[in-house]
Enzyme design. Structure first.
Site, PDB file in Angstrom:
ATOM      1  N   LYS A 131      -8.286   0.441   5.105  1.00  0.00           N
ATOM      2  CA  LYS A 131      -7.358   0.793   6.183  1.00  0.00           C
ATOM      3  C   LYS A 131      -8.070   1.314   7.416  1.00  0.00           C
ATOM      4  O   LYS A 131      -7.613   1.099   8.531  1.00  0.00           O
ATOM      5  CB  LYS A 131      -6.325   1.814   5.695  1.00  0.00           C
ATOM      6  CG  LYS A 131      -5.304   1.206   4.768  1.00  0.00           C
ATOM      7  CD  LYS A 131      -4.026   2.020   4.756  1.00  0.00           C
ATOM      8  CE  LYS A 131      -2.983   1.356   3.879  1.00  0.00           C
ATOM      9  NZ  LYS A 131      -1.856   2.248   3.577  1.00  0.00           N
ATOM     10  N   LYS A 134      -1.293 -10.872  -1.146  1.00  0.00           N
ATOM     11  CA  LYS A 134      -0.084 -10.199  -1.595  1.00  0.00           C
ATOM     12  C   LYS A 134       0.988 -10.245  -0.500  1.00  0.00           C
ATOM     13  O   LYS A 134       0.649 -10.119   0.685  1.00  0.00           O
ATOM     14  CB  LYS A 134      -0.458  -8.736  -1.886  1.00  0.00           C
ATOM     15  CG  LYS A 134       0.292  -8.149  -3.055  1.00  0.00           C
ATOM     16  CD  LYS A 134      -0.195  -6.753  -3.373  1.00  0.00           C
ATOM     17  CE  LYS A 134       0.985  -5.940  -3.853  1.00  0.00           C
ATOM     18  NZ  LYS A 134       0.648  -4.594  -4.271  1.00  0.00           N
ATOM     19  N   LYS A 177       4.333  -6.188   4.265  1.00  0.00           N
ATOM     20  CA  LYS A 177       5.031  -6.031   5.544  1.00  0.00           C
ATOM     21  C   LYS A 177       4.069  -6.019   6.712  1.00  0.00           C
ATOM     22  O   LYS A 177       4.476  -6.102   7.851  1.00  0.00           O
ATOM     23  CB  LYS A 177       5.944  -4.800   5.541  1.00  0.00           C
ATOM     24  CG  LYS A 177       5.299  -3.499   5.171  1.00  0.00           C
ATOM     25  CD  LYS A 177       6.378  -2.429   4.900  1.00  0.00           C
ATOM     26  CE  LYS A 177       5.822  -1.330   4.020  1.00  0.00           C
ATOM     27  NZ  LYS A 177       6.881  -0.565   3.345  1.00  0.00           N
TER      28      LYS A 177
END
Ligand code: TRP
Length: 335
Positions: A114, A198, A201
Site C-alpha cells: 500500500k 482479485k 474496489k
C-alpha cells in the site's frame, strides 16, 4: 470463557462487491446464525490511513451498514457498529504499539504494497494499521476472526502481540490467542476483466466487479462483457488450470448454486460461454436483486441506520471497557 466470540472488520471505503459478499458478508451471516456471539465492525479508523473525503466516508459508512443489513445481519443477533465510536480500540492500540516490535511491522507485506515506492510519504497510521487491528480483536477477547487470505499476516501479528503481552506482564491467558477463519479458494472471487487479480474496489474499471448496488441490467451487462477465452467449457477440473477467467465464472456459479465445481462442469461441459454467462446472470440476479432492493430501501432510512450503529457502539463499549480497564491495571496505570 471458552465460548466462541467472532469478530471481524470491513473498511467503509466504497460499495461492497460480489467478492466481499461471497468471501465475507455471507459468512458473517452464517456465523451469526450459529450460536456464537458475533461482532462486526466498520473500521472507519482504518479507512483514514489513506485520506478519505469526509462526506464520502460518512456516506460509505451508512451504505456498508445498509448492505450488511440487506445481506441478513441483524442487530438482535450480532453487534454492528463503527470503530471510531468506541474509544477502547485506540486506547488499546497505543498499549499494543508499545508491545509490538518495529521489526515485526517492517515485515508486513500489506504496508509495503500500500505504501508503494514512496514509503516516506505514507501515513504513520498506515504503518501501525496492524496494531489497531490487533486491538479491534483483542479488546473483545475474540476467539475467531473470519478474514481473507490477505489478512492472515495481520492475524499472526495479533497472535504475537497477545502472546508477548501475556508473557511480558505474566498474565498467561489474559488475551486469548485468536484463530483465523480463512475464506476457501472457492469464495475467492476474481476480477471480471482479469482472472488473475482479485475483484477489488480499487480497480479502475467498474466492469471488473459486480457491486451489491448494481441493478439487474448492469449485472447482465457486466457478465456478458466479462473476459473469457476462445475454448469451450471443459469436463475436467484439471483442464481449468491455465484458464483463470473460465475458472472464475464457473467458481462464482458453483458458489451461488451451492454445488461443487465438478457438478458445475458436468452441467456446462461442451457448451460455449454464452450459455454459462446467461445462466450465471440469472442466478446472480436472483441472489442479488432482493439485496439490491433492500439496500435502496434502507438508504431512505438514514436515521434508522445511524441509530443501529449508535446502539451497536454502546454494546461494543459495554463489552470492551471492562477488558480495557483490566488491561490498564495489568500495565500499572492508576485509575
Ligand atoms: N484489515 C482488514 C481488511 O482490510 C479489516 C479489519 C480491521 C479487520 N480490523 C479487523 C478484520 C479486525 C478482522 C478483524 O480486510
Amino acid at each position: 470463557m471458552d465460548s466462541k466470540l467472532v469478530f471481524s472488520g470491513v473498511q467503509p471505503t466504497g460499495n461492497l462487491h460480489l467478492g466481499n459478499y461471497l468471501g465475507a458478508v455471507k459468512r458473517f451471516v452464517e456465523l451469526q446464525d450459529t450460536n456464537a456471539m458475533c461482532i462486526y465492525c466498520l473500521v472507519d479508523l482504518h479507512a483514514i490511513t489513506n485520506w478519505q473525503d469526509p462526506k464520502e466516508l460518512r456516506q460509505n459508512t451508512i451504505e456498508v451498514t445498509a448492505a450488511f443489513l440487506a445481506c441478513g445481519l441483524r442487530q438482535e443477533n450480532s453487534i454492528i457498529f463503527n470503530q471510531s465510536q468506541v474509544s477502547t480500540h485506540t486506547e488499546l492500540a497505543w498499549i499494543f504499539n508499545c508491545v509490538a516490535r518495529i521489526g515485526w511491522l517492517n515485515r508486513m507485506t500489506q504496508f509495503k504494497e500500500k505504501a508503494g515506492k514512496n514509503r516516506e510519504n505514507a501515513s504513520l497510521g498506515l504503518y501501525c494499521y496492524p496494531t489497531l487491528m490487533a486491538a479491534d480483536i483483542l479488546a473483545y477477547h475474540a476467539t475467531h476472526v473470519p478474514v481473507g487470505e490477505d489478512q492472515k499476516q495481520h492475524l499472526e501479528l495479533t497472535r504475537d502481540i497477545a502472546m508477548k503481552f501475556n508473557n511480558d506482564f505474566k498474565t498467561p491467558g489474559f488475551f486469548p490467542i485468536p484463530e483465523p477463519i480463512i475464506e476457501g479458494t472457492a469464495t475467492r472471487i476474481m476480477s471480471l476483466r482479469d482472472g488473475t487479480k482479485k475483484m477489488s474496489k480499487s480497480e479502475a474499471s467498474e466492469m471488473s466487479r459486480i457491486n451489491l448496488t448494481d441493478d439487474s441490467d448492469s449485472i447482465r451487462k457486466k457478465i456478458q462483457k466479462a473476459k473469457t477465452d476462445p475454448f469451450e467449457i471443459p469436463s475436467e477440473k484439471e483442464e481449468l488450470a491455465n484458464r483463470p477467467e473460465a475458472e472464475n465464472l464457473l467458481g462464482i456459479y458453483a458458489t451461488l448454486a451451492d454445488q461443487s465445481i465438478e457438478k458445475t462442469l458436468e452441467q456446462f461441459s461442451g457448451s460455449d460461454f454464452k450459455k454459462l454467462k446467461d445462466e450465471l446472470s440469472d442466478i446472480l440476479i436472483s441472489e442479488l436483486d432482493p439485496i439490491n432492493k433492500e439496500i435502496k430501501k434502507l438508504l431512505n432510512e438514514e436515521t434508522y441506520i445511524v441509530e443501529i450503529l449508535r446502539k451497536g457502539s454502546d454494546k461494543a463499549s459495554d463489552i470492551s471497557q471492562p477488558i480495557l480497564q483490566k488491561t490498564r491495571e495489568i500495565v500499572g496505570f492508576l485509575k
